[in-house]
Design a protein around this motif. Structure first.
Motif, mmCIF file in Angstrom:
data_model
loop_
_atom_site.group_PDB
_atom_site.id
_atom_site.type_symbol
_atom_site.label_atom_id
_atom_site.label_comp_id
_atom_site.label_asym_id
_atom_site.label_seq_id
_atom_site.Cartn_x
_atom_site.Cartn_y
_atom_site.Cartn_z
ATOM 1 N N LYS B 9 0.735 -1.249 -0.026
ATOM 2 C CA LYS B 9 -0.029 0.065 0.133
ATOM 3 C C LYS B 9 0.900 1.346 -0.016
ATOM 4 O O LYS B 9 0.533 2.204 -0.769
ATOM 5 C CB LYS B 9 -1.003 0.054 1.179
ATOM 6 C CG LYS B 9 -1.983 1.044 0.956
ATOM 7 C CD LYS B 9 -3.021 1.177 2.095
ATOM 8 C CE LYS B 9 -4.032 2.126 1.773
ATOM 9 N NZ LYS B 9 -4.887 2.645 2.886
ATOM 10 N N THR B 10 1.900 1.387 0.861
ATOM 11 C CA THR B 10 2.712 2.699 0.875
ATOM 12 C C THR B 10 3.567 2.802 -0.346
ATOM 13 O O THR B 10 3.682 3.875 -0.873
ATOM 14 C CB THR B 10 3.790 2.429 2.033
ATOM 15 O OG1 THR B 10 4.324 1.118 1.903
ATOM 16 C CG2 THR B 10 3.251 2.628 3.235
ATOM 17 N N ILE B 11 4.080 1.878 -1.012
ATOM 18 C CA ILE B 11 4.632 1.970 -2.200
ATOM 19 C C ILE B 11 3.609 2.303 -3.523
ATOM 20 O O ILE B 11 4.085 3.235 -4.119
ATOM 21 C CB ILE B 11 5.372 0.521 -2.727
ATOM 22 C CG1 ILE B 11 6.421 0.254 -1.929
ATOM 23 C CG2 ILE B 11 5.790 0.600 -4.239
ATOM 24 C CD1 ILE B 11 7.217 -1.006 -2.352
ATOM 25 N N ASP B 13 0.902 4.236 -2.861
ATOM 26 C CA ASP B 13 0.650 5.535 -2.485
ATOM 27 C C ASP B 13 1.760 6.594 -2.842
ATOM 28 O O ASP B 13 1.513 7.749 -3.279
ATOM 29 C CB ASP B 13 0.421 5.708 -1.171
ATOM 30 C CG ASP B 13 -1.018 4.955 -0.645
ATOM 31 O OD1 ASP B 13 -1.722 4.867 -1.501
ATOM 32 O OD2 ASP B 13 -1.246 4.973 0.574
ATOM 33 N N LEU B 14 3.029 6.055 -2.706
ATOM 34 C CA LEU B 14 4.190 6.916 -2.791
ATOM 35 C C LEU B 14 4.256 7.286 -4.438
ATOM 36 O O LEU B 14 4.453 8.255 -4.768
ATOM 37 C CB LEU B 14 5.307 5.966 -2.578
ATOM 38 C CG LEU B 14 6.259 5.777 -1.363
ATOM 39 C CD1 LEU B 14 7.310 4.857 -1.566
ATOM 40 C CD2 LEU B 14 6.724 7.225 -1.138
#
Lengths: 201, 250
Positions: B9-11, B13-14
């Motif tokens: 998820k973070t990758i 969003d990044l």
């Protein structure tokens, strides 16, 4: 992976990297937790198996050292800036017990994956005007009944007035929900900063 | 808790945030703002050697033409016309007979230096063009009201388009004049600045002193509308340009 506890030698703080079998120096000017240890804080609530929520992890300098202490637990690093989170993700792939969360620390209740999480320790390192509010909010959501918090208070983020008055004011706000066990100024390393450690009532 | 889900998820969003057009413009334009300083510093060091060959030449022409003259094999009037220099004072300086002659080796080194400076100028222009094309594609109304250059500079100061869209018009009017604003507030001075980056706008730069403040205030209000129209996907170019031309005639 590197797993080894803090080693105290010649007054500096080291951690031992098992991959390379070399000591890494922990610099107090770059990390506020290390500065607090160097100033003589008696009791750091982070243990081997504790679960930590770190608000404001940035590139993960402090987190990488804390992950050496927390061998069996996990650390959740929260930050808003995508540019510094990019470097934190690289660190997470290296170390097993770090987890990245790219989100605003003010609105963590909206993050689906964190629902139902309970942690032992909250580390608050976000320098904003409503620093104490952010801590209160997240403590209600995530902290276990006897959990601890570590707050690094940056007084210049609140206002430019007398630092002692600001600190007194903020501590009054904290004492409603928390029991403060220790507080210390970080003067030679960080100017106008104070670290506060406490327990949930 | 599964760590894999968090990482994915973070990758995701990044990438959404870092690949957005406003972040690309800001990254490119930060170089464009700082490169001219470095080019001027290098040019001063080049002139330490070449000042004795062509004295006072830098007062007549700009850096680009100066480097082009250094690259020539033989300096004659016809060769100069080929590059596009017709200033008579340049020819006077070259024909005056004051200049010293250098060895072949030194001439080669100076030519290399001049080539490098020309290359840097070329890179700066290309980066600027790339940033302008992205800006005109994604924010057409905003660029038509302010001009592309000022639009990019405003983005750099604000940090992102969503932050810029939340600013009131009084903040946008003084964007870029923060230093003098806070100075005047601190000193208790009554003279506050009237315009920041908008000073270089084509409608403001050649007006009288009284009109400059008025038009800056009026334009800032229109810029706020233009940014919000761009984000919501509407094209208000015609309406806004009509309103602005009407106001300026008054």
């Amino acid at each position: 992976m590197s797993i080894k506890n803090l080693i105290r030698a010649d007054g500096n703080f080291y951690t031992l990297d098992l991959n390379t079998k070399e000591k890494r120096l922990w610099e107090p000017t770059r990390s506020k937790v290390c500065a607090a240890l160097k100033k003589g804080v008696n009791f750091l609530p982070i243990k081997e198996d504790s679960i930590v929520l770190y608000l404001g992890c940035a590139e993960g300098y402090t987190c990488s050292y804390l992950s050496d202490i927390v061998e069996k637990g996990t650390i959740y690093g929260v930050d808003l800036s995508p540019h510094s989170m990019q470097k934190f993700v690289l660190l997470c792939k290296e170390r097993k017990n770090l987890v990245p969360v790219l989100f605003d620390a003010n609105k963590l209740e909206d993050y689906d994956l964190l629902k139902g999480l309970k942690v032992d320790v909250i580390v608050q390192d976000v320098a904003q005007k409503n620093q104490v509010e952010i801590l209160n909010k997240n403590a209600l959501l995530f902290l276990k009944p006897n959990g601890y918090f570590i707050l690094s208070l940056k007084t210049t983020a609140i206002s430019q007035k007398n630092t002692r008055d600001i600190i007194e004011n903020e501590i009054k706000k904290l004492e409603k929900d928390f029991e403060i066990t220790e507080k210390r100024r970080l003067d030679p390393f960080e100017k106008k900063h104070m670290i506060i450690i406490g327990k949930k009532k | 808790m599964d760590k894999k889900l968090f990482l994915e998820k973070t990758i995701k969003d990044l990438k959404v945030e870092l690949e957005s057009p406003d972040q690309r413009i800001i990254a490119l334009y930060q170089i464009v703002d700082k490169l001219p300083k470095n080019i001027n510093e290098l040019f001063e060091q080049l002139r330490v050697v070449t000042d004795t060959i062509y004295p006072n030449l830098e007062k007549e022409i700009n850096v680009k033409d100066y480097c082009k003259i250094l690259l020539l094999e033989k300096v004659t009037i016809e060769e100069l016309k080929k590059i596009g220099i017709t200033n008579t004072k340049v020819i006077e300086i070259i024909d005056s007979g004051v200049s010293i002659t250098l060895e072949e080796k030194e001439k080669k080194l100076i030519k290399n230096f001049a080539e490098n400076i020309l290359e840097l100028i070329k890179i700066k222009e290309e980066l600027e063009n790339q940033a302008h094309t992205i800006a005109e594609k994604t924010y057409p109304t905003f660029c038509s009201v302010t001009g592309t250059k000022i639009a990019c500079q405003m983005l750099v100061i604000a940090g992102s388009i969503s932050r810029l869209s939340r600013m009131p018009s009084s903040t946008i009017q003084l964007l870029g004049a923060e230093k003098s604003l806070f100075k005047s507030i601190k000193m208790g001075n009554k003279k506050t600045p009237k315009y920041g980056l908008l000073f270089n706008h084509s409608l403001i730069i050649n007006k009288t002193k009284k009109d400059k403040g008025r038009i800056a205030r009026f334009l800032a209000g229109k810029i706020v509308i233009a940014i919000k129209a761009d984000i919501s996907g509407k094209d208000l170019r015609k309406e806004l340009s009509e309103k602005i031309s009407k106001k300026i005639k008054e």
